[in-house]
Each structure stands twice: as structure tokens, then as C-alpha cells.
Design an enzyme around this catalytic site. Structure first.
Site, mmCIF file in Angstrom:
data_model
loop_
_atom_site.group_PDB
_atom_site.id
_atom_site.type_symbol
_atom_site.label_atom_id
_atom_site.label_comp_id
_atom_site.label_asym_id
_atom_site.label_seq_id
_atom_site.Cartn_x
_atom_site.Cartn_y
_atom_site.Cartn_z
ATOM 1 N N LYS A 175 0.818 -1.215 0.000
ATOM 2 C CA LYS A 175 0.000 0.000 0.000
ATOM 3 C C LYS A 175 0.857 1.272 0.000
ATOM 4 C CE LYS A 175 -2.716 0.294 3.579
ATOM 5 N NZ LYS A 175 -2.586 1.613 4.219
ATOM 6 N N ARG A 187 -1.896 -8.864 13.032
ATOM 7 C CA ARG A 187 -2.202 -7.624 12.298
ATOM 8 C C ARG A 187 -3.287 -7.863 11.260
ATOM 9 N NH1 ARG A 187 3.422 -5.978 10.126
ATOM 10 N NH2 ARG A 187 2.275 -4.356 9.028
ATOM 11 N N ARG A 247 10.772 -11.623 5.118
ATOM 12 C CA ARG A 247 11.707 -10.487 5.101
ATOM 13 C C ARG A 247 12.896 -10.722 6.019
ATOM 14 N NH1 ARG A 247 7.810 -5.729 6.480
ATOM 15 N NH2 ARG A 247 6.645 -5.647 4.540
ATOM 16 N N ARG A 300 12.780 -9.104 11.876
ATOM 17 C CA ARG A 300 12.266 -8.205 12.919
ATOM 18 C C ARG A 300 11.103 -8.866 13.639
ATOM 19 N NH1 ARG A 300 11.422 -2.778 9.522
ATOM 20 N NH2 ARG A 300 9.841 -4.172 8.744
ATOM 21 N N ARG A 355 -9.264 4.007 9.181
ATOM 22 C CA ARG A 355 -8.921 2.607 9.405
ATOM 23 C C ARG A 355 -10.030 1.856 10.146
ATOM 24 N NH1 ARG A 355 -4.187 0.794 11.222
ATOM 25 N NH2 ARG A 355 -3.011 2.500 10.351
#
Ligand SMILES: [Zn+2]
Length: 221
Positions: free
Chosen positions: A13, A172, A127, A161, A88
Site C-alpha cells: 500500500k 495484524r 523479510r 524483525r 482505518r
């Protein structure tokens, strides 16, 4: 053009927001940037937001809305804007509607970036970041380091992370499903939603988005 961009974490996004804002020549208004700008300028809203964040709490909707209002009233946003990260939840969407109504303006489109849940998990949980420099980013599947666990650029150690762990990503996504996804139905009832797939090369997604926005414009005429 006044656009709201929505999509789950990992949908790219932020990347698309920057590209679309540039193509459409409207400011990109992200809540992250709004918070940072207000806090660094030590505005009243910034101080208020910081007090919540420092205490580990969410910034209340009213504070976010007030910051967004300030920003949307800047001269560069007169011809339109692209909202990213706001609204949101449905209550923020309703507040935004009231705000726009009071200025006698309306949204032109809500662009919904769709990406399958398992793909989101794969994108984020894969990642790996370099301990020496967080701009050295790799991905175990999409852009693996030549030697596993070692940065190609500087030889630093690669790590995942905490925010990128599968468990955090799933949490999330859950928040997105329960809090943010209902705004898509909210905007569907206003006929504003354009859904596009957020899979494939970045350039193609931008093209898809621009096409979808063009269609929206034509229909509104
Ligand atoms: Zn490195």
C-alpha cells in the site's frame, strides 16, 4: 481526485500510494507521516498523540481525524488527495464523511488492494533485514541473499524483525479483518469501491490501479 487507499498489511500500500500520488499529482496523506510531522513540529495535536503513544496506547480517533483535517485543508490538497492509513475503521470513515460534507466535497474512489492472506504472510514473514543497515532488505523467497543469513551488500548479519514474525503478521491481519475491512462494505454502499489485485510487479499494480480509477471517474460523470 480524492481517493482513499485500503489494503491489508503486506499489500504494498505504501509503495503504491507514493506512485499513485505522483501520477495523479495529488498529495499523499499517510497517518504515519501526519503523526511524525505533528510530533516533530510539536503541535498541540502532536503532543497529544505522543502522550498516548508514549504510554503504549492507541492514538484516539478524534486526534487522528483532527490531524487529517488540518492536512486536507492545506492549499496543495485543494485539487484532491490520496489518503493512506486513514480511515482505518468505520467510525473514522463516518467522521471523514462528516468532514468532507462540511467542506461540500466528496470522495471519488476507494481503491482496495487485494492480496490473499497466505501471500501476505509469505511476503512479510520472509523479510530479512541487515543488522548494519536496515535499508539492506532481503526476502528468503523473492530476493534471497547469496549466502543464507549474510548481507550481500556489507556482509552483515540478516535477521527477522519481531514485527515480521508470522504470529505478529497474523495478529495484524486479524485486526485488519475486524477493524478495517468493514469500511469496504461501508464505501460499497456509496458505490465508491474499486478492487484490484495487488499481485505481480509493482509497475503492473500501479497501471491496474490507474485503470480502475479512470473507470470510476467515467462512471461518476
Ligand atoms: Zn548490510
Amino acid at each position: 481526485m480524492r481517493i482513499v487507499l485500503v489494503g491489508p498489511p503486506g499489500a504494498g500500500k505504501g509503495t503504491q500510494a507514493v506512485r499513485l500520488a505522483e501520477k495523479l499529482a495529488v498529495p499523499h496523506i499517510s497517518t504515519g507521516d501526519l503523526f511524525r510531522a505533528n510530533i516533530s513540529r510539536q503541535t498541540e495535536l502532536g503532543k497529544l498523540a505522543k502522550s498516548y503513544m508514549d504510554a503504549g496506547n492507541l492514538v484516539p480517533d478524534e486526534v487522528t481525524i483532527a490531524m487529517a483535517k488540518d492536512r486536507m485543508e492545506q492549499p496543495d490538497a485543494e485539487g484532491g488527495f490520496l489518503l493512506d492509513g486513514f480511515p482505518r475503521n468505520v467510525s473514522q470513515a463516518e467522521a471523514l464523511d462528516r468532514l468532507l460534507q462540511s467542506e461540500a466535497i466528496t470522495l471519488d474512489a476507494v481503491l482496495d488492494l487485494e492480496v490473499p492472506e497466505e501471500e501476505v504472510v509469505k511476503r512479510i514473514a520472509g523479510r530479512r533485514i541487515c543488522r548494519n543497515d536496515s535499508s539492506h532488505v532481503f526476502h528468503v523467497t523473492y530476493s534471497p541473499a547469496k549466502q543464507e543469513g549474510v548481507c550481500d551488500v556489507c556482509g552483515g548479519e540478516l535477521y527477522q524483525r519481531d514485527d515480521d514474525s508470522e504470529e505478529t503478521v497474523r495478529k495484524r491481519l486479524e485486526v485488519y479483518h475486524t477493524q478495517t475491512e468493514p469500511i469496504i462494505d461501508y464505501y460499497k454502499s456509496q458505490g465508491l469501491v474499486r478492487t484490484i489485485s495487488s499481485l505481480g510487479p509493482v509497475d503492473e499494480i500501479t497501471e491496474r490501479a490507474l485503470e480502475a480509477l479512470k473507470a470510476e471517474k467515467a462512471e461518476n460523470k
